[in-house]
Structure formats: C-alpha cells, structure tokens
Design an enzyme around this catalytic site. Structure first.
Site, short mmCIF file in Angstrom:
data_model
loop_
_atom_site.label_atom_id
_atom_site.label_comp_id
_atom_site.label_asym_id
_atom_site.label_seq_id
_atom_site.Cartn_x
_atom_site.Cartn_y
_atom_site.Cartn_z
N TRP A 429 0.84 -1.21 0.00
CA TRP A 429 0.00 0.00 0.00
C TRP A 429 0.87 1.25 0.00
O TRP A 429 0.69 2.15 -0.82
CB TRP A 429 -0.92 0.01 1.22
CG TRP A 429 -1.88 1.18 1.23
CD1 TRP A 429 -3.17 1.16 0.79
CD2 TRP A 429 -1.62 2.51 1.68
NE1 TRP A 429 -3.73 2.41 0.93
CE2 TRP A 429 -2.80 3.27 1.47
CE3 TRP A 429 -0.51 3.16 2.22
CZ2 TRP A 429 -2.90 4.62 1.81
CZ3 TRP A 429 -0.60 4.52 2.54
CH2 TRP A 429 -1.78 5.23 2.34
N TYR A 433 1.35 3.95 -3.04
CA TYR A 433 0.95 5.33 -2.78
C TYR A 433 2.10 6.30 -3.08
O TYR A 433 1.91 7.35 -3.72
CB TYR A 433 0.52 5.47 -1.32
CG TYR A 433 0.01 6.85 -0.94
CD1 TYR A 433 -1.29 7.23 -1.26
CD2 TYR A 433 0.83 7.75 -0.27
CE1 TYR A 433 -1.76 8.49 -0.91
CE2 TYR A 433 0.37 9.01 0.07
CZ TYR A 433 -0.92 9.38 -0.24
OH TYR A 433 -1.38 10.62 0.10
N ASP A 449 -6.98 -0.58 0.30
CA ASP A 449 -7.25 0.69 0.94
C ASP A 449 -8.70 0.77 1.44
O ASP A 449 -9.64 0.40 0.72
CB ASP A 449 -6.97 1.84 -0.04
CG ASP A 449 -7.26 3.19 0.55
OD1 ASP A 449 -6.42 3.69 1.31
OD2 ASP A 449 -8.34 3.76 0.25
#
Length: 486
Positions: A429, A433, A449
C-alpha cells in the site's frame, strides 16, 4: 496523436484544447509558430507546417507567437512518450535549464552514455538534447520578460545563459529582437518587486476543487496552507551552486485561461526552473484528461458519476516529505497523520520567514533526520510516533541520502517501489501510494485501501484487483476518483 497534416490542420482550425502542447504550428507567412489553440487570424493550410515540439519549430527558424505564447503550453504525460528515457531526459532538461549542466552529466544520472541519450532523444523529439535545452531557456526567459518586472540580467542568469552578453546574442539570433525590445512589445501587469508570478498551462477540464480538497486534508501545519481557493507552501531548495534558497509559493487557478497562477518570493529566483517543474508534478499538469477518461468512463457503469473527467492525481512538491507523511499515516486517520507530521516539523524543521500566516518552517531533509544523535525512537517517540515507524523513516532517509532509492531520476517506477518494500515497515500500500504521488506512476492501485473498498463495497480486495484490470494504465486516476466519490 493525429497522424496527417490535414487532421492536424483541422484540430488547429477547431482550436481544440485537447491537442494543446501536443503539436505546434509554424506559419511561413509570418515566421512565427503557435499553439493549436491560438486565436490569431487563421492562416491558410499551405502556409502551415506542424512540429512535435517548440524546439523543433525554433530549429526551423520560427519565433514564438506573442499572442498564444508557446511557453504556456502544457507538457505531455509519462505514458505519452514512446521512449521513457527521452521523456525523462526532457523533464530533467526543463527542470535544470537554469543550472548549466552538461548533456554528459544528465546522461550519467540516467545511467546511459551521452551518445545513446542523443540518439534516443533525437528520434523521439526531432531535435538534439542541446537544442531542446536552449529552447527551454529561451521560453523561460520570454516568460519572465513578459510576466515580471525583473531586470534583464537577473532573467539571463535565472534562465541559465550564464551572462547577459550570451543571453542577448542567443535571443536576438533566434527571435530577431533584443530582450528589451520584446518587453516593450508586451504589456505586463504591475507586480510587487519581491514577487514573481508565472502562468502554467493545462489541458481542460481541471477539477480544481477536488485537488485543493485533497491537499487541504493532508496539509502539514507550518509547511502548507490551503485557503481562499489557493495552495501555499514554504520552499527550501539547493541551487546550481550547491547553496540553499528559501521562500514561499502560492498557486491559484484561472479557469478562463486554462492556467494555474504561480506566485513566489523573489528569493527563489535561483531555483525557478526547479520550482516550476515541481508545481507541474504536484498539480499533474502533464495529464491528458480526455485520454484518461476514455479508459475510465466504464467506472460509471458501476455507479453514475464515479469517474469525473478532469480529475488529476495529486503529485508532490517534496518527495521525502510526502513519503514520510505516508509512513506516518499507516493504519491511522488522515487527520492524525497530519498532526504527527506537524509535530515533526515544529521540532526538527527549519524556520523560514515568509510573512504569510501559517507558513513558518521547511520540512526536515533526509540529512536532517540522519544527523540526529542516538536512537531515532528517542527523538520521534515523544512526538507520538511509534518505534517501528520511526525506524522506517530513518531507513528511508538513509537509502535516499545514499542514492539507493531515487525519486528524481527513476526510469522504472515499479523497480523503485520494490526497493521501497525492502525497507521494514513499508508494504505494498505505502509503496504504491508513494509511486503514485512521488514517481508519476499512473497505474498504482490500492485494492486493500479502506477508502477504495468503501467506495466499491461489497467487493473484496481480490475482486477489486480483477475489476481494475480494465482501468490500466490509469489506475492511479481511478483510485483518486474513488476517494473523491466519498
């Protein structure tokens, strides 16, 4: 891209903003070149020659139009170029045109020989890197002459010409008039002596309020402020001489002109090209919104209005700052992460005098973090940062400082994201990002998410990942649309 002169001329006649910056038009009857959105009297088709870049038009002897101002044309996104190496080199040339760096050095930074870079670049852009660099400098200087009250010597140095004499010679050779003559032909607005104001173009539409809302929700107190429809922040950047320049920037929106208005303190003149490049990245000005929407409009079959044309992916101005905030935000709310980041800035950031309420510090650099004595937990723990995240931030700073991770000269974002995941505390994640916001990676997708899952409930993460396959290569834009829908 349109592939015939007839189609290009039709787009020129239509003043189609979707093609702004994607080609330029040389007009033989006047000796000038224009953007496809130029509102001057329409020339005949037989007098028009079409070029992929402004540099190519200038190489053929054309001068920039004073009405449509080619220097305001938006650039192209990273997926538009068939050669990533050439595309990245072009971005570096734009960002460093004021620094006087050689093509050999830029090739070294990109991990190739200068001969290979020249060959690939010329094939992609139809001009040599040196010719492209010179056009970047000339257009930057033209912009400064038109939109600021800076003296000509300061403009020459900020644009990378090295001397006033060389600036005058090159400018007169290419544009057939002196810098002072150009200034007399243009009517600049009155500007405060301590401010510099620029306009940066984009392809409409642009969902400005969504962009501001995203940045406002993640603003770091002391470093960033969003109010009255504008984004403001502190700046602390190293110039070509290795010295740091500090100041502030303010970015607003002028939708009637399809530009962002950028105002900055005059103290930042030595790092002007860097700032403009970072603002283009932060506000995703290279995006072609119609191309993105053409792929993602299928999202509206799931729920009407889920994908909005003109949605941009928020980038970043300072990659380390954004990456640290991403680590701080793991498994806590956006607001809580902002609070922790503000504490870190207040304790370890560099104070900056801006005269603007709320802008007081620059975010600490990787070197600042590494310079702290003793275990990093002893410094960040009292601020509320848990030990594992403190160590992750320290390791991130170390790898960036030693060049093991590079947010600047990356050619393969996916490889850099793999390196990020080698740091304890950074999983998929966080890496996705950071890739999306720091490395212009347009195809990041965060299927685990909470916001993405909420926007597409009741689908599972596995189902979301399969669904998103049809959204490639724009899954980063899909992610932002999903977040905005909440």
């Amino acid at each position: 891209m349109l592939d015939t002169d007839s189609a290009l001329y039709d787009a020129f006649v239509a003043k189609d903003s979707r093609f702004d910056g994607r080609f330029f038009v040389g007009i033989s009857s006047t000796g000038i070149y224009c953007r496809p959105v130029c509102r001057a009297r329409q020339p005949k088709a037989e007098n028009c020659t079409f070029y992929a870049t402004a540099a190519q038009a200038e190489l053929e002897g054309y001068r920039p139009c004073l009405l449509c101002r080619p220097e305001l044309a938006p650039g192209t996104s990273i997926t538009d170029a068939t050669t990533k190496l050439a595309h990245k080199a072009a971005r570096i040339l734009e960002e460093r045109c004021g620094g006087g760096e050689s093509i050999e050095k830029i090739a070294g930074l990109l991990g190739c020989t200068d001969r290979h870079l020249r060959r690939v670049f010329t094939k992609e852009y139809h001009v040599t890197p040196l010719q492209y660099l010179q056009t970047c400098r000339l257009l930057l200087a033209k912009n400064l002459l038109t939109d600021t009250n800076l003296n000509v010597l300061d403009i020459a140095m900020a644009s990378g010409f090295g001397s006033l004499r060389r600036f005058n010679d090159v400018f007169k050779k290419h544009y057939h008039l002196t810098p002072t003559s150009l200034r007399k032909q243009t009517v600049a607005e009155n500007h405060k002596n301590w401010e510099i104001t620029f306009a940066l173009g984009y392809r409409p539409p642009y969902q400005w309020e969504d962009m501001l809302n995203f940045l406002a929700g993640r603003a770091i107190a002391g470093v960033e402020v969003v109010k009255n429809g504008e984004y403001m922040r502190t700046v602390h950047l190293k110039n070509a001489k290795g010295m740091y320049d500090s100041g502030w920037i303010r970015v607003g929106h002028k939708p009637q002109k399809n530009v962002l208005s950028v105002t900055m303190s005059e103290t930042l003149l030595p790092v002007l090209p860097q700032i403009l490049a970072r603002i283009r990245h932060l506000f995703d000005l290279y995006c072609n919104p119609e191309a993105v929407y053409e792929t993602l409009k299928v999202m509206n079959n799931i729920r009407p209005g889920l994908c909005i044309v003109g949605t941009r992916v928020p980038g970043c101005f300072n990659a380390f700052e954004m990456a640290v905030r991403a680590v701080l935000g793991q498994q806590i709310s956006v607001k809580s992460a902002s609070t922790l980041a503000a504490r870190l800035v207040s304790q370890y950031g560099m104070p900056i005098q801006t005269g603007i309420e709320g802008l007081t510090h620059a975010f600490p650099s990787p070197e600042d973090i590494l310079a702290l004595d003793g275990p990093i937990e002893n410094h960040f723990g009292p601020l509320g940062v848990i030990g594992t995240r403190s160590r992750t931030i320290y390791e991130l700073a170390r790898k960036i400082t030693q060049g093991e991770i590079d947010f600047t000269f990356f050619l393969q974002p996916e490889e850099e994201m793999k390196k990020l995941m080698e740091i304890p505390g950074i999983g998929n994640w966080t890496a996705q990002y950071i890739g999306m916001r720091a490395m212009e990676w347009p195809d990041a997708f965060l299927e685990t998410d909470a916001g993405v899952k909420k926007a597409l409930q009741p689908y599972t993460s596995k189902e979301l990942l399969k669904m998103a396959e049809s959204w490639r290569p724009w899954r980063s834009y899909a992610t932002i649309n999903l977040w905005n829908s909440l």
